[in-house]
Design a protein around this motif. Structure first.
Motif, mmCIF file in Angstrom:
data_model
loop_
_atom_site.group_PDB
_atom_site.id
_atom_site.type_symbol
_atom_site.label_atom_id
_atom_site.label_comp_id
_atom_site.label_asym_id
_atom_site.label_seq_id
_atom_site.Cartn_x
_atom_site.Cartn_y
_atom_site.Cartn_z
ATOM 1 N N GLY A 159 -30.051 -23.547 -16.772
ATOM 2 C CA GLY A 159 -30.929 -22.514 -16.233
ATOM 3 C C GLY A 159 -31.432 -22.850 -14.840
ATOM 4 N N LEU A 160 -31.763 -24.104 -14.615
ATOM 5 C CA LEU A 160 -32.217 -24.520 -13.283
ATOM 6 C C LEU A 160 -31.102 -24.349 -12.255
ATOM 7 C CD1 LEU A 160 -34.275 -27.720 -14.188
ATOM 8 C CD2 LEU A 160 -35.163 -25.581 -13.232
ATOM 9 N N ARG A 161 -29.885 -24.737 -12.628
ATOM 10 C CA ARG A 161 -28.740 -24.581 -11.708
ATOM 11 C C ARG A 161 -28.493 -23.125 -11.339
ATOM 12 N NH1 ARG A 161 -26.352 -28.157 -15.118
ATOM 13 N NH2 ARG A 161 -25.203 -26.526 -16.220
ATOM 14 N N ASN A 162 -28.760 -22.241 -12.286
ATOM 15 C CA ASN A 162 -28.422 -20.831 -12.098
ATOM 16 C C ASN A 162 -29.623 -19.935 -11.793
ATOM 17 O OD1 ASN A 162 -25.630 -21.247 -12.605
ATOM 18 N ND2 ASN A 162 -26.122 -21.497 -14.754
ATOM 19 N N GLY A 163 -30.771 -20.515 -11.508
ATOM 20 C CA GLY A 163 -31.930 -19.729 -11.097
ATOM 21 C C GLY A 163 -32.653 -19.002 -12.218
ATOM 22 N N GLN A 164 -32.521 -19.463 -13.452
ATOM 23 C CA GLN A 164 -33.181 -18.813 -14.594
ATOM 24 C C GLN A 164 -34.702 -18.978 -14.534
ATOM 25 O OE1 GLN A 164 -31.595 -17.211 -17.510
ATOM 26 N NE2 GLN A 164 -33.691 -16.507 -17.718
ATOM 27 N N PHE A 165 -35.166 -20.056 -13.934
ATOM 28 C CA PHE A 165 -36.595 -20.364 -13.942
ATOM 29 C C PHE A 165 -37.135 -20.387 -12.511
ATOM 30 C CE2 PHE A 165 -34.412 -22.737 -17.378
ATOM 31 C CZ PHE A 165 -34.874 -21.992 -18.456
ATOM 32 N N PRO A 166 -37.466 -19.224 -11.953
ATOM 33 C CA PRO A 166 -37.912 -19.173 -10.550
ATOM 34 C C PRO A 166 -39.173 -19.995 -10.301
ATOM 35 C CG PRO A 166 -38.184 -17.026 -11.624
ATOM 36 C CD PRO A 166 -37.451 -17.905 -12.581
ATOM 37 N N GLU A 167 -39.995 -20.150 -11.316
ATOM 38 C CA GLU A 167 -41.217 -20.939 -11.149
ATOM 39 C C GLU A 167 -40.931 -22.411 -10.881
ATOM 40 O OE1 GLU A 167 -40.366 -20.928 -15.610
ATOM 41 O OE2 GLU A 167 -40.097 -19.566 -13.936
ATOM 42 N N ALA A 168 -39.705 -22.864 -11.111
ATOM 43 C CA ALA A 168 -39.339 -24.262 -10.909
ATOM 44 C C ALA A 168 -38.778 -24.528 -9.511
ATOM 45 C CB ALA A 168 -38.309 -24.679 -11.960
ATOM 46 N N ARG A 169 -38.514 -23.475 -8.752
ATOM 47 C CA ARG A 169 -37.904 -23.643 -7.429
ATOM 48 C C ARG A 169 -38.693 -24.612 -6.564
ATOM 49 N NH1 ARG A 169 -36.795 -18.002 -6.871
ATOM 50 N NH2 ARG A 169 -34.853 -17.922 -7.999
ATOM 51 N N GLY A 170 -37.972 -25.595 -6.038
ATOM 52 C CA GLY A 170 -38.586 -26.570 -5.155
ATOM 53 C C GLY A 170 -39.236 -27.740 -5.866
ATOM 54 N N ARG A 171 -39.355 -27.671 -7.154
ATOM 55 C CA ARG A 171 -39.967 -28.763 -7.928
ATOM 56 C C ARG A 171 -39.255 -28.928 -9.269
ATOM 57 N NH1 ARG A 171 -43.909 -28.027 -11.451
ATOM 58 N NH2 ARG A 171 -44.141 -25.951 -12.299
ATOM 59 N N GLU A 172 -37.937 -28.796 -9.222
ATOM 60 C CA GLU A 172 -37.126 -28.778 -10.430
ATOM 61 C C GLU A 172 -37.327 -30.000 -11.321
ATOM 62 O OE1 GLU A 172 -36.066 -27.915 -7.442
ATOM 63 O OE2 GLU A 172 -35.105 -25.954 -7.619
ATOM 64 N N ALA A 173 -37.332 -31.201 -10.729
ATOM 65 C CA ALA A 173 -37.461 -32.425 -11.527
ATOM 66 C C ALA A 173 -38.812 -32.472 -12.250
ATOM 67 C CB ALA A 173 -37.274 -33.661 -10.662
ATOM 68 N N ASP A 174 -39.881 -32.145 -11.541
ATOM 69 C CA ASP A 174 -41.209 -32.143 -12.165
ATOM 70 C C ASP A 174 -41.303 -31.073 -13.242
ATOM 71 O OD1 ASP A 174 -42.158 -34.219 -10.617
ATOM 72 O OD2 ASP A 174 -43.063 -32.901 -9.118
ATOM 73 N N TRP A 175 -40.789 -29.880 -12.947
ATOM 74 C CA TRP A 175 -40.816 -28.783 -13.918
ATOM 75 C C TRP A 175 -40.059 -29.176 -15.182
ATOM 76 C CZ3 TRP A 175 -37.263 -25.884 -16.526
ATOM 77 C CH2 TRP A 175 -37.738 -24.741 -17.167
ATOM 78 N N LEU A 176 -38.878 -29.763 -15.008
ATOM 79 C CA LEU A 176 -38.067 -30.172 -16.153
ATOM 80 C C LEU A 176 -38.796 -31.216 -16.991
ATOM 81 C CD1 LEU A 176 -35.378 -30.028 -17.694
ATOM 82 C CD2 LEU A 176 -34.521 -31.813 -16.153
ATOM 83 N N ALA A 177 -39.375 -32.205 -16.347
ATOM 84 C CA ALA A 177 -40.101 -33.249 -17.082
ATOM 85 C C ALA A 177 -41.275 -32.648 -17.861
ATOM 86 C CB ALA A 177 -40.598 -34.324 -16.115
ATOM 87 N N GLN A 178 -42.017 -31.740 -17.237
ATOM 88 C CA GLN A 178 -43.148 -31.107 -17.918
ATOM 89 C C GLN A 178 -42.680 -30.249 -19.082
ATOM 90 O OE1 GLN A 178 -45.101 -28.997 -14.771
ATOM 91 N NE2 GLN A 178 -46.005 -30.855 -13.888
ATOM 92 N N ARG A 179 -41.618 -29.504 -18.878
ATOM 93 C CA ARG A 179 -41.118 -28.616 -19.934
ATOM 94 C C ARG A 179 -40.577 -29.412 -21.115
ATOM 95 N NH1 ARG A 179 -41.275 -26.270 -23.479
ATOM 96 N NH2 ARG A 179 -40.275 -24.344 -24.109
ATOM 97 N N LEU A 180 -39.886 -30.504 -20.839
ATOM 98 C CA LEU A 180 -39.389 -31.357 -21.922
ATOM 99 C C LEU A 180 -40.545 -32.008 -22.676
ATOM 100 C CD1 LEU A 180 -36.313 -33.004 -20.171
ATOM 101 C CD2 LEU A 180 -36.279 -31.317 -22.031
ATOM 102 N N ALA A 181 -41.587 -32.400 -21.966
ATOM 103 C CA ALA A 181 -42.750 -33.008 -22.611
ATOM 104 C C ALA A 181 -43.465 -32.008 -23.515
ATOM 105 C CB ALA A 181 -43.714 -33.560 -21.560
ATOM 106 N N ARG A 182 -43.454 -30.736 -23.135
ATOM 107 C CA ARG A 182 -44.122 -29.678 -23.937
ATOM 108 C C ARG A 182 -43.318 -29.238 -25.146
ATOM 109 N NH1 ARG A 182 -44.728 -25.814 -19.510
ATOM 110 N NH2 ARG A 182 -43.512 -24.481 -20.861
ATOM 111 N N PHE A 183 -42.053 -29.603 -25.225
ATOM 112 C CA PHE A 183 -41.161 -29.077 -26.261
ATOM 113 C C PHE A 183 -41.712 -29.279 -27.677
ATOM 114 C CE2 PHE A 183 -37.495 -29.164 -29.116
ATOM 115 C CZ PHE A 183 -36.923 -27.939 -28.813
ATOM 116 N N ASP A 184 -42.225 -30.439 -27.968
ATOM 117 C CA ASP A 184 -42.718 -30.731 -29.321
ATOM 118 C C ASP A 184 -44.202 -30.466 -29.525
ATOM 119 O OD1 ASP A 184 -40.330 -31.508 -30.581
ATOM 120 O OD2 ASP A 184 -40.437 -33.478 -29.634
#
Length: 131
Positions: free
Chosen positions: A101-126
């Motif tokens: 999704g990040l590669r293909n622009g699915q999450f516009p809120e992550a633009r410019g901070r993809e690594a931080d967004w991914l880490a936060q989203r993975l931490a929230r998963f459980d």
């Protein structure tokens, strides 16, 4: 235009099993015992009912296992996450889906901070929704 997605592998396998045509690959035959196939074949009606029920849910619906791997999703979920379509297959990890999704622009809120967004989203998963 409607999003056309391939049928999930579980659906194809269930179709083959219910038609009496179990997959013939050597790997499957080597792992599968006759008793396991009988139990799976007996479960086919329940699996089909579960799939139909999930498809009937008016919202997007997805199930991940304890290892964070996709088990199943409904068409509404896949249509909403159309830019992740390449990764929305049973067995794909939650992280693989997010990265697609990040590669293909699915999450516009992550633009410019993809690594931080991914880490936060993975931490929230459980985490429970109210945490």
């Amino acid at each position: 235009t409607p999003v056309v997605t391939p049928r999930p592998p579980i659906t194809l396998a269930v179709d083959k099993i219910s038609a009496g045509r179990a997959p013939r690959s050597e790997a499957v035959r080597a792992r599968a015992r006759p008793a396991q196939w009988r139990r799976l074949k007996a479960a086919v009606p329940d699996i089909l009912r579960l799939q139909a029920a999930i498809e009937a849910v008016p919202d997007g619906f997805v199930v991940f296992d304890a290892a964070h791997r996709l088990v199943m999703s409904n068409e509404r979920f896949r249509a909403f996450h159309d830019r992740c379509a390449e990764a929305l297959v049973p067995g794909a990890s939650f992280e693989e889906i997010l990265r697609a999704g990040l590669r293909n622009g699915q999450f516009p809120e992550a633009r410019g901070r993809e690594a931080d967004w991914l880490a936060q989203r993975l931490a929230r998963f459980d985490m429970p929704d109210d945490a």
